[in-house]
Scaffold this active site. Sequence first.
Site, short mmCIF file in Angstrom:
data_model
loop_
_atom_site.label_atom_id
_atom_site.label_comp_id
_atom_site.label_asym_id
_atom_site.label_seq_id
_atom_site.Cartn_x
_atom_site.Cartn_y
_atom_site.Cartn_z
N GLY A 173 32.40 41.68 37.71
CA GLY A 173 31.89 40.32 37.57
C GLY A 173 31.85 40.10 36.08
O GLY A 173 32.35 40.42 35.21
N ASN A 174 31.01 39.00 35.62
CA ASN A 174 31.40 38.63 34.25
C ASN A 174 29.58 38.32 33.88
O ASN A 174 28.55 38.14 34.69
CB ASN A 174 31.94 37.39 33.97
CG ASN A 174 31.48 36.28 34.73
OD1 ASN A 174 30.45 35.43 34.51
ND2 ASN A 174 32.34 35.91 35.87
N ARG A 175 29.17 38.02 32.62
CA ARG A 175 28.05 38.06 31.94
C ARG A 175 27.57 36.38 31.75
O ARG A 175 26.65 36.19 31.39
CB ARG A 175 27.99 38.76 30.62
CG ARG A 175 28.03 40.01 30.77
CD ARG A 175 27.84 40.66 29.27
NE ARG A 175 28.35 40.24 28.29
CZ ARG A 175 27.66 39.29 27.41
NH1 ARG A 175 26.76 39.14 27.44
NH2 ARG A 175 28.59 39.37 26.39
#
Length: 222
Positions: free
Chosen positions: A29-31
């Site tokens: 995923g990403n932030r």
Amino acid sequence: VAPQDLAGRRILITAGGTREPLDPVRFIGNRSSGRQGVALATAAAARGAEVTLVVANLEVEHPASIRVITVGTTAELAEVVAAEAPSHGVVIMAAAVADYRPERVAESKIKKDREGDVLELRLIRNPDILRSLADHRVQGQLIVGFAAETELDDAKLLSLGREKIARKGSDLLVINRVGWTEGFATAHNTISVVDSSGVVAAEATGTKLSVADRILDLVSAR
Ligand code: C5P
């Protein structure tokens, strides 16, 4: 009370970051926190728009009065956007979309005793939702993309944005710098918006809500 300059306009906004499962308990995923997308939805609704907000893994609350559809992966986001976009005059793709997904999702938890010291993952490119939105644009529809970039040089950042809008085919592109401490998961943002001819249509810095209003000023004017 905010001006009702978006009254009667139907706006589809995506927010958050998609996640791609590796196994039943892990993901890539990403932030992205979804703050900028939620701020856009909040500001648009306050200005009278009928908003549909598609959220992926939000870290913030969304306003209760807005129609919300929840997704997890890029494929789910693509499906919802394809179904909803034709009935919206404006689409704003603020979500941070995972560009790759694992080639296969393990049915049970990946175990280190079985994998040893090196675990190799093969990732497959996800479809570009923004690009296909622009390719299948409903007549008169306004499409806004985002570019989250770690480039530090302002001139290079702008040229990345110009290349990106040319490639994606959106009407506007919101360029914002992201990094370990900037952009994602913060309360403030600094953006430049370029139009399809590469002209800087707006620059803004401030709370994500105030930045949202500057972006919506451009939407309202078009
Ligand atoms: O190419 P890049 O990921 O930088 O493009 C960012 C823009 O494209 C954002 O508006 C994002 O929501 C959208 N995007 C997409 N589908 C992808 C990757 C990005 O719609 N697979």
